[in-house]
Motif scaffolding. Structure first.
Motif, PDB file in Angstrom:
ATOM      1  N   GLU A 108       0.832  -1.211   0.000  1.00 20.35           N
ATOM      2  CA  GLU A 108       0.000   0.000   0.000  1.00 20.35           C
ATOM      3  C   GLU A 108       0.862   1.255   0.000  1.00 20.35           C
ATOM      4  OE1 GLU A 108      -3.775  -2.000   2.393  1.00 20.35           O
ATOM      5  OE2 GLU A 108      -2.050  -1.195   3.490  1.00 20.35           O
ATOM      6  N   LYS A 109       1.929   1.259   0.805  1.00 16.58           N
ATOM      7  CA  LYS A 109       2.827   2.408   0.820  1.00 16.58           C
ATOM      8  C   LYS A 109       3.489   2.606  -0.531  1.00 16.58           C
ATOM      9  CE  LYS A 109       3.923   2.073   5.760  1.00 16.58           C
ATOM     10  NZ  LYS A 109       4.983   1.747   6.763  1.00 16.58           N
ATOM     11  N   ALA A 110       3.892   1.496  -1.173  1.00 12.03           N
ATOM     12  CA  ALA A 110       4.533   1.594  -2.487  1.00 12.03           C
ATOM     13  C   ALA A 110       3.567   2.144  -3.528  1.00 12.03           C
ATOM     14  CB  ALA A 110       5.057   0.231  -2.908  1.00 12.03           C
ATOM     15  N   ALA A 111       2.313   1.696  -3.486  1.00 12.87           N
ATOM     16  CA  ALA A 111       1.319   2.175  -4.446  1.00 12.87           C
ATOM     17  C   ALA A 111       1.128   3.674  -4.324  1.00 12.87           C
ATOM     18  CB  ALA A 111      -0.009   1.453  -4.233  1.00 12.87           C
ATOM     19  N   LYS A 112       0.965   4.147  -3.107  1.00 12.00           N
ATOM     20  CA  LYS A 112       0.732   5.575  -2.902  1.00 12.00           C
ATOM     21  C   LYS A 112       1.948   6.406  -3.297  1.00 12.00           C
ATOM     22  CE  LYS A 112      -1.698   8.520   0.365  1.00 12.00           C
ATOM     23  NZ  LYS A 112      -2.286   8.621   1.738  1.00 12.00           N
ATOM     24  N   GLY A 113       3.146   5.816  -3.147  1.00 11.87           N
ATOM     25  CA  GLY A 113       4.356   6.552  -3.468  1.00 11.87           C
ATOM     26  C   GLY A 113       4.651   6.660  -4.949  1.00 11.87           C
ATOM     27  N   MET A 114       4.136   5.730  -5.782  1.00 10.81           N
ATOM     28  CA  MET A 114       4.520   5.759  -7.195  1.00 10.81           C
ATOM     29  C   MET A 114       3.429   6.268  -8.140  1.00 10.81           C
ATOM     30  SD  MET A 114       4.730   1.706  -8.162  1.00 10.81           S
ATOM     31  CE  MET A 114       3.883   0.518  -7.135  1.00 10.81           C
ATOM     32  N   ILE A 115       2.221   6.491  -7.648  1.00 11.36           N
ATOM     33  CA  ILE A 115       1.162   7.021  -8.510  1.00 11.36           C
ATOM     34  C   ILE A 115       1.274   8.539  -8.560  1.00 11.36           C
ATOM     35  CG2 ILE A 115      -1.342   7.294  -8.784  1.00 11.36           C
ATOM     36  CD1 ILE A 115      -1.636   4.548  -7.415  1.00 11.36           C
ATOM     37  N   ARG A 116       1.264   9.079  -9.766  1.00 12.68           N
ATOM     38  CA  ARG A 116       1.330  10.517  -9.997  1.00 12.68           C
ATOM     39  C   ARG A 116       0.032  10.972 -10.660  1.00 12.68           C
ATOM     40  NH1 ARG A 116       4.937   9.404  -7.187  1.00 12.68           N
ATOM     41  NH2 ARG A 116       7.158   9.887  -7.386  1.00 12.68           N
ATOM     42  N   TYR A 117      -0.481  12.120 -10.258  1.00 11.09           N
ATOM     43  CA  TYR A 117      -1.700  12.646 -10.875  1.00 11.09           C
ATOM     44  C   TYR A 117      -1.709  14.165 -10.784  1.00 11.09           C
ATOM     45  CZ  TYR A 117      -3.306  12.978  -6.011  1.00 11.09           C
ATOM     46  OH  TYR A 117      -3.408  13.276  -4.683  1.00 11.09           O
ATOM     47  N   ALA A 118      -2.367  14.796 -11.745  1.00 12.95           N
ATOM     48  CA  ALA A 118      -2.481  16.255 -11.781  1.00 12.95           C
ATOM     49  C   ALA A 118      -3.633  16.634 -12.724  1.00 12.95           C
ATOM     50  CB  ALA A 118      -1.173  16.882 -12.263  1.00 12.95           C
ATOM     51  N   PRO A 119      -4.313  17.735 -12.409  1.00 10.95           N
ATOM     52  CA  PRO A 119      -4.193  18.581 -11.215  1.00 10.95           C
ATOM     53  C   PRO A 119      -4.824  17.924  -9.996  1.00 10.95           C
ATOM     54  CG  PRO A 119      -5.995  19.344 -12.588  1.00 10.95           C
ATOM     55  CD  PRO A 119      -5.334  18.239 -13.358  1.00 10.95           C
ATOM     56  N   ARG A 120      -4.648  18.583  -8.846  1.00 19.45           N
ATOM     57  CA  ARG A 120      -5.172  18.039  -7.596  1.00 19.45           C
ATOM     58  C   ARG A 120      -6.368  18.818  -7.069  1.00 19.45           C
ATOM     59  NH1 ARG A 120      -0.250  15.256  -4.316  1.00 19.45           N
ATOM     60  NH2 ARG A 120       0.777  14.339  -6.142  1.00 19.45           N
ATOM     61  N   ARG A 121      -6.750  19.827  -7.787  1.00 20.91           N
ATOM     62  CA  ARG A 121      -7.930  20.632  -7.448  1.00 20.91           C
ATOM     63  C   ARG A 121      -8.434  21.257  -8.733  1.00 20.91           C
ATOM     64  NH1 ARG A 121      -9.174  24.181  -2.448  1.00 20.91           N
ATOM     65  NH2 ARG A 121     -10.545  25.812  -3.235  1.00 20.91           N
ATOM     66  N   VAL A 122      -9.733  21.151  -8.976  1.00 22.85           N
ATOM     67  CA  VAL A 122     -10.303  21.714 -10.206  1.00 22.85           C
ATOM     68  C   VAL A 122     -11.600  22.445  -9.863  1.00 22.85           C
ATOM     69  CG1 VAL A 122      -9.311  19.987 -11.743  1.00 22.85           C
ATOM     70  CG2 VAL A 122     -11.561  19.585 -10.749  1.00 22.85           C
ATOM     71  N   THR A 123     -11.872  23.496 -10.620  1.00 28.08           N
ATOM     72  CA  THR A 123     -13.131  24.223 -10.537  1.00 28.08           C
ATOM     73  C   THR A 123     -13.813  24.110 -11.885  1.00 28.08           C
ATOM     74  OG1 THR A 123     -12.284  25.754  -8.862  1.00 28.08           O
ATOM     75  CG2 THR A 123     -14.224  26.463 -10.108  1.00 28.08           C
ATOM     76  N   LEU A 124     -15.025  23.570 -11.891  1.00 25.17           N
ATOM     77  CA  LEU A 124     -15.712  23.262 -13.140  1.00 25.17           C
ATOM     78  C   LEU A 124     -17.033  24.006 -13.245  1.00 25.17           C
ATOM     79  CD1 LEU A 124     -15.269  19.372 -13.339  1.00 25.17           C
ATOM     80  CD2 LEU A 124     -13.835  21.135 -14.364  1.00 25.17           C
ATOM     81  N   PRO A 125     -17.241  24.769 -14.333  1.00 26.32           N
ATOM     82  CA  PRO A 125     -18.573  25.303 -14.613  1.00 26.32           C
ATOM     83  C   PRO A 125     -19.510  24.153 -14.982  1.00 26.32           C
ATOM     84  CG  PRO A 125     -16.859  26.454 -15.857  1.00 26.32           C
ATOM     85  CD  PRO A 125     -16.239  25.219 -15.292  1.00 26.32           C
ATOM     86  N   PRO A 126     -20.812  24.378 -15.015  1.00 30.02           N
ATOM     87  CA  PRO A 126     -21.757  23.319 -15.386  1.00 30.02           C
ATOM     88  C   PRO A 126     -21.441  22.712 -16.745  1.00 30.02           C
ATOM     89  CG  PRO A 126     -22.934  25.189 -14.466  1.00 30.02           C
ATOM     90  CD  PRO A 126     -21.503  25.631 -14.634  1.00 30.02           C
ATOM     91  N   ASN A 127     -21.567  21.392 -16.831  1.00 29.68           N
ATOM     92  CA  ASN A 127     -21.365  20.629 -18.075  1.00 29.68           C
ATOM     93  C   ASN A 127     -19.961  20.823 -18.661  1.00 29.68           C
ATOM     94  OD1 ASN A 127     -24.067  19.737 -17.946  1.00 29.68           O
ATOM     95  ND2 ASN A 127     -24.745  21.626 -18.947  1.00 29.68           N
ATOM     96  N   GLN A 128     -19.001  21.079 -17.788  1.00 29.27           N
ATOM     97  CA  GLN A 128     -17.632  21.306 -18.243  1.00 29.27           C
ATOM     98  C   GLN A 128     -16.748  20.121 -17.857  1.00 29.27           C
ATOM     99  OE1 GLN A 128     -16.144  24.041 -19.961  1.00 29.27           O
ATOM    100  NE2 GLN A 128     -14.551  22.485 -20.094  1.00 29.27           N
TER     101      GLN A 128
END
Length: 280
Positions: A92-112
């Motif tokens: 579990e520690k290895a999984a969390k350490g090697m997964i990369r993702y971006a962005p980490r916060r998004v603001t979305l208008p309707p149907n966007q």
């Protein structure tokens, strides 16, 4: 598509439909919670490529969502429980350490729609096995001013705001992993909440299994029950699967039946296991 149409789509994804004589319990390619739609609902990476998850705000107002990586562990009842950083094992520690993702916060208008990029950076000495963490997409409630919270009588009111979230597994597989599955102890259960078809799903090997359950009566070519999105993860050798059914389907679950477990179509659609049983 108008918001009302998207809400109908949301309801379809979250519920079930009876088509002809069969009941379909669906874990659809998209998952909805509140006004957030997420697709796909499951990611499998082999360490050599990345992918994307698409978020869509199907509400009528602009919304902000926070994306985080969480650890969840399956129980013998098939539920997923949170795992704290202190209790995490090496996989579990290895999984969390090697997964990369971006962005980490998004603001979305309707149907966007918005794409969240996903990748993995495995260490050179990564041991063979299946590694898993879960992406959590959670709505951030809008802040309310003091004047908005004040009551007409001059005091203050307490408003509870539900916070919606969607969680999807992200799986990394290292090495030539294999798994087999088995089905046993099928039965119809009755509780205060209604009736359900239940059975025990077992697994051996070093990876999870995931797919579709089909229940057929002897002598009939079409299933009377289909359930998609059934998984069993490596941390449990077996789990209980419980599928709520209406009375008209429960009445058909008697006598000789076949319970079959298939891979999803995008993984080849092959048979994982099947079991011939007699329900009384």
């Amino acid at each position: 598509m108008k918001t009302s149409g998207l809400r109908r789509l949301n309801t379809l994804y979250a519920g079930f439909a009876i088509m002809g004589s069969a009941l379909f319990l669906s874990s659809a390619p998209a998952q909805a919670a509140g006004d957030l739609l997420v697709a796909p609902t499951r990611i499998v990476l082999d360490g050599q490529r990345g992918t994307e998850v698409i978020l869509n705000n199907i509400g009528s107002e602009t919304a902000t969502y926070r994306i985080s990586l969480e650890l969840r562990r399956m129980t013998a009842e098939g539920k997923l429980q949170d795992v704290s950083p202190e209790d995490a094992n090496s996989f579990e520690k290895a999984a969390k350490g090697m997964i990369r993702y971006a962005p980490r916060r998004v603001t979305l208008p309707p149907n966007q729609p918005q794409a969240i990029r996903l990748g993995v950076r495995p260490p050179k000495d990564l041991a063979d096995g299946e590694y898993r963490a879960h992406l959590l997409f959670r709505a951030i409630p809008k802040a309310r001013s003091v004047t908005e919270q004040a009551s007409p009588s001059g005091g203050f009111t307490i408003a509870l705001t539900p916070i919606y979230g969607v969680t999807i597994p992200v799986i990394i597989r290292q090495g030539n992993l294999q798994a087999t599955a088995g089905i046993a102890n099928a039965r119809v259960e009755t509780s205060d909440s209604g009736q359900a078809f239940a059975f025990d799903l077992s697994r051996t090997g070093d990876r999870s299994t995931y797919g579709e359950i089909r229940v057929l009566k002897q002598g009939e070519s079409e299933p009377i029950l289909v359930a998609r999105g059934i998984a069993i993860y490596p941390e449990v050798p077996s789990r209980k699967v419980t599928l709520p059914v209406p009375a008209e389907i429960a009445a058909k679950l008697t006598g000789p039946i076949s319970v079959e477990y298939y891979e999803p179509d995008n993984a080849g659609g092959g048979l994982i296991t099947k079991s011939q049983l007699v329900l009384r």
